[in-house]
Design an enzyme around this catalytic site. Structure first.
Site, short mmCIF file in Angstrom:
data_model
loop_
_atom_site.label_atom_id
_atom_site.label_comp_id
_atom_site.label_asym_id
_atom_site.label_seq_id
_atom_site.Cartn_x
_atom_site.Cartn_y
_atom_site.Cartn_z
N ALA A 24 2.13 -2.10 -0.95
CA ALA A 24 3.27 -2.75 -1.60
C ALA A 24 4.39 -1.76 -1.81
CB ALA A 24 2.84 -3.36 -2.93
N ASP A 25 5.61 -2.27 -1.83
CA ASP A 25 6.75 -1.43 -2.14
C ASP A 25 7.88 -2.30 -2.65
OD1 ASP A 25 7.45 1.61 -1.71
OD2 ASP A 25 9.28 0.48 -1.36
N GLN A 26 8.80 -1.66 -3.35
CA GLN A 26 9.96 -2.37 -3.90
C GLN A 26 11.20 -1.51 -3.70
OE1 GLN A 26 10.55 -2.77 -8.29
NE2 GLN A 26 10.40 -4.97 -7.86
#
Length: 197
Positions: free
Chosen positions: A73-75
């Site tokens: 996951a990344d943002q």
């Protein structure tokens, strides 16, 4: 099948735990800034950057743990053409918050699930957040209250805590804002038999 979260994020782990998932945590060995730097030359958008970073994390860990389902996951945070990262220190957090005040920015949260280095699922979601036009004095008080927690998120805030006072409007899924498009991820995990249907 073993489920692994390829992230050091306590918030993401908490979301998965609250959703009833049993998983292991393994930090990916990825130089995120190097990946972003390479992507900057291609002109891809911040949502694509989040997806690529999530995929690199998921595939890296999945190669180390064969046959496990690995969630990466990344943002990313964008304000027009400008992109922001986790602030390295409190002064950077102060400058970042002052740059965002009174304006609308976007958070792009991506999740990728990989097995044996092969991505099986990709999803990115975007939320728009409008900060109120607060004073520099309020930023100082805010940072005094939250302390080093301001350095743990891309926006220097956590909407689930005192950071909500920075905002006047939020348009988007709560989980996306926290850094994981949780509902689409859970739907995918059901198709793999990880969760009951």
């Amino acid at each position: 099948m073993t489920l692994i979260l390829a992230s050091g994020s306590a918030t993401r782990a908490s979301m998965l735990t609250s959703a009833g998932l049993i998983f292991e945590r393994r930090s990916p060995d990825v130089d995120e800034r190097a990946v972003e730097s390479a992507l900057a030359e291609t002109g891809v958008g911040p949502d694509d950057v989040a997806t690529v970073l999530a995929e690199v994390k998921a595939t890296e860990v999945s190669l180390r743990f064969p046959d496990a389902l690995v969630i990466g996951a990344d943002q990313t945070l964008s304000l027009g053409d400008e992109r922001f990262h986790k602030p390295p220190d409190m002064e950077a957090a102060r400058r970042q918050l002052l740059a965002l005040r009174g304006r609308t920015h976007q958070l792009h949260s991506a999740a990728v699930v990989a097995v044996n280095g092969e991505p099986l699922f990709r999803h990115v979601a975007t939320a728009s957040l409008t900060m109120r036009p607060f004073t520099p004095a309020f930023v100082g008080r805010y940072l005094a209250v939250v302390g080093e927690r301001a350095l743990s998120s891309v926006g220097a805030y956590q909407v689930e805590g005192f950071g909500i006072q920075l905002f006047e409007e939020i348009d988007g899924d709560h989980f996306t804002i926290l850094g994981l498009p949780l509902l689409p991820l859970l739907a995918f995990l059901r198709t793999r038999g990880v969760l009951d249907t």
